[in-house]
Design an enzyme around this catalytic site. Structure first.
Site: not given
Ligand code: GCV
Length: 724
Positions: A307, A413, A541, A311, A563, A385, A230, A356, A344
């Site tokens: 990326k 995470e 999730h 998102e 989400w 994820d 990000n 998704r 990515r």
């Molecule tokens: C860096 C998930 C995580 C996000 C992350 C995203 C990604 O959604 O919660 O924090 O963002 O993956 O891999 O881009």
């Protein structure tokens, strides 16, 4: 009076100093070079190595020599002054192929044929009655890898009397991805702030940067993407590029290249353009010049990680273009410098209502073969994820004409942050060993990644880092094993997670089998344990949203359906699970027919993935003869029981571990136990509303109500920006 005061001050200072020396804060990771206590082993080593010699004067060779000196003086308790080109008896010699004497080169001719440019040879050689151990490679970096691996032999107390080790990495790009922001927060980071102190760089070089590079080189990692995917365009400004250069200079002697994340809209944000359209000539030129500027500063810069259109991140689709247009434009900019673009595939859209789990495959597979040669598509291990368990991503093996690299998450995470002991190489191994069947039986994910399945020239693997500025780097002392294990599997994706755990425990803690055996067993079981108390039988999730800390299966109020945890578990009176079969979203069809069929049929779908692919009635009978509801409840309980067992096992280990790390792990296991119970109780109470069934007698009754669990809020849980 004064003297007494002075004396006591000196004594206190000495005490503090010696405690500091004895204390094990975990900073040295697996590079612990404490003196070997086993006299037999020590005397073998001391009689085999009497002198150290080397040839070559590059900064990489210097790094190898200083590591050998550091390691030997610690492990053997004796200083070795390294001589250049000495040829006495009982010598440890380091030097690359071109630096070897004619006789040595002749001796090693066949071995050199077996290694690639980063590979190494560690061999005992007897020449003219003189014994030596030679550490060599085709290049200096091979020598450095050999040096670390030689020290590991001593750390793990292997015999070094007749060595013949020949090894090469199987994957080209072996990198860490840091999700580190320029303000030093770390997205999904649970071990403090970012290591990169952008404020004091480039002038202040923290010892940590060097130790970070040493640790990575010791496990063969050769790349690091410094910034969050990000992305912030500022990293591409001259002010920040100077700082990136400073880090690149520190990492170079350890064979590590730097990469940065490229924000697709950077030409607008820092370049004063009005568009970032990848087909626009001004945009193309902007990236071309930006790239030239970077390579002028950092001639071995690795390239960009991107990326895009994911998102909320900008990307080519903002201009009606596609992933190929975007990736190829950047690839053309870095190509003259041998740079690469890691693009990515983690995409899913708020405008797409299909499952998704299907979206990345649908979006990318049609582009197979259309990317430039220096583009590699970075794919997460599973289609959602980084869940505690996911079936392997269907893209692996499905794009034979495009290099695909693996993205694993090392930071936890979705696996209990840095407070839960979870040994992730077990998860990585499961994914790498999975058979895609794309070219018949045996087409494993590992073969896709190392390029052997489709004869790929460019290969790669990335791990999302779990490192921060905590004194022990990773928060949980055992989370170091996940960094270590990722590196070892990046070097060789066919290694066994058990071998890696054994090595890591010996290097990090102790060679005592009374410690190794039970703790290794505990590590190997720990991944299944977390699956059981969080997301058994294919659930996924259902973490609380945003921060992903703790359970939140009830969450249903977020703007985007995918989400919300309810989207994934679909619990209702009829049952639970996501129907991804031919009667549902039909995500199963994205796999090769053999795998698709297996997952599609409830009878053949592995029970560990059952609710990932099927919506199953609460009364459905599983292989053990019990109902689905009873199985879910029993799995949650099993998870809790296993954490209890981990904790009891650890509590008997105080004689083998220093006090600091013993206590840290003990306290963390207590937290893990508390949280495992929280997961069990909250999830079972919630699902029970739909199943309307009693808990089996083996399952402990919850101590709180569902309302209590639903009321828990954690606005400052780590890893996210509070405003999220
Ligand atoms: C860096 C998930 C995580 C996000 C992350 C995203 C990604 O959604 O919660 O924090 O963002 O993956 O891999 O881009």
């Amino acid at each position: 009076m004064r003297l007494t005061y002075k004396r006591s001050l000196i004594i206190t200072l000495l005490l503090i100093f010696s405690i500091k020396l004895l204390a094990k804060d975990g900073y040295n990771l697996w590079l612990q070079y404490d003196k070997i206590k086993n006299e037999n082993v020590l005397s073998e080593y001391l009689s085999t190595i009497k002198e150290v010699s080397y040839s070559g004067d590059s900064e990489i060779i210097n790094a190898a020599i200083s590591e050998i000196q550091l390691g030997l003086s610690g492990l053997l308790g004796k200083e070795f002054i390294s001589q250049k080109n000495s040829d006495s008896n009982n010598l440890l010699f380091l030097g690359s192929k071109e630096r070897l004497s004619k006789n040595l080169t002749k001796n090693l001719e066949d071995d050199f044929k077996l290694i690639n440019n980063e590979g190494y040879i560690i061999k005992t050689i007897n020449l003219k009655g003189k014994n030596s151990i030679v550490i060599t490679g085709k290049t200096d970096i091979g020598v450095l890898y050999g040096a670390f691996n030689f020290l590991k032999l001593l750390q793990t107390q292997k015999s070094i009397s007749q060595l013949n080790i020949i090894d090469s990495p199987k994957i080209d790009v072996r990198m860490l991805n840091h999700w580190d922001n320029l303000d030093r927060t770390v997205e999904r980071g649970y071990a403090g702030f970012s290591l990169w102190n952008w404020h004091t760089l480039p002038d202040y070089i923290d010892q940590r940067y060097i130790d970070y590079a040493r640790a990575n080189a010791s496990i063969g990692i050769n790349g690091t993407a410094l910034t969050n995917v990000n992305a912030n365009a500022l990293i591409l400004t001259p002010q920040y590029l100077e700082k990136v250069k400073a880090l690149a200079d520190v990492f170079r002697p350890y064979g590590i290249k730097v990469y940065v994340t490229a924000r697709f809209s950077a030409p607008i944000e820092i370049g004063n353009l009005t568009t970032a359209d990848p087909l626009n000539e001004d945009v193309k030129n902007w990236w071309k010049h930006k790239t030239e500027e970077i390579y002028k500063l950092i001639p071995d810069f690795g390239g960009f990680l991107v990326k895009a259109n994911s998102e909320g991140q900008p990307g080519p689709q903002n201009y009606g273009r596609n992933h190929v247009d975007g990736a190829n434009m950047l690839a053309d900019a870095v190509a003259p410098f041998d740079g690469i673009v890691m693009w990515r595939a983690f995409v899913y859209s708020e405008h797409d209502t299909t499952d998704r789990a299907k979206q990345a495959y649908s979006e990318f597979v049609p582009y197979d073969g259309k990317f430039r040669d220096n583009v590699i598509i970075q794919v997460k291990n599973g289609a959602i994820d980084f869940q505690p368990r996911e079936p392997f991503h269907p893209m692996f093996g499905a794009m034979p004409n495009t290099p695909l690299m693996m993205e694993f998450q090392i930071t936890q995470e979705y696996l209990g942050f840095s407070t839960h002991l979870v040994y992730l190489p077990k998860l990585y191994e499961e994914v790498l060993e999975a058979d895609t069947y794309r070219k018949g039986k045996g087409s494993t994910v590992a073969k896709v990644i190392d390029g052997t399945l489709n004869h790929k020239k460019l290969t790669g693997i990335a791990g999302v880092s779990n490192i921060g500025n905590d004194i022990n780097w990773t928060g949980h002392p055992f989370a170091q094993a996940n960094w270590y294990g990722f590196g070892r599997l990046a070097w060789n994706p066919y290694l066994k997670s058990e071998t890696i755990a054994d090595e890591w425990l010996r290097c990090t803690f102790s060679n005592d089998k009374n410690f190794i055996q039970p703790i290794k067993e505990m590590m190997l079981k720990s991944r299944e344990t977390v699956v059981n108390y969080m997301t058994p039988l294919g659930l996924h999730h259902i973490m609380d949203t945003g921060h992903h800390y703790g359970p939140g299966p009830w969450v249903s109020n977020l703007s985007r359906p995918e989400w919300n945890p309810v989207y994934y578990h679909n619990a209702d009176e009829n049952g639970i699970g996501f129907n991804r079969t031919s009667t549902g979203s039909y995500a199963t069809e994205q796999y090769a027919p053999e795998i698709a069929e297996m997952y599609n049929n409830i009878e053949t779908c592995p029970e560990k993935d059952l609710l990932w692919f099927h919506h199953v009635s609460w009364d459905y009978t599983l292989k053990n003869g019990k109902t689905l509801w009873d199985n879910i409840a029993l799995k949650y309980q099993e998870g809790v029981n296993d954490v209890e067992y981990m904790s009891t096992t650890w509590n008997t280990m105080q004689n083998y571990v220093d006090k600091e790390r013993f206590n840290q792990v003990k306290m963390l296991l207590n937290i893990q136990l508390k949280e495992a119970k929280w997961w069990r109780d909250a999830c079972l109470l919630y699902f029970q509303q739909f199943s309307k069934k009693e808990l089996p007698i083996e399952v402990k009754k919850p101590e709180h109500t569902l309302e209590y669990f639903q009321s828990l809020k954690f606005p400052y849980a780590p890893g996210i920006k509070p405003q999220w």
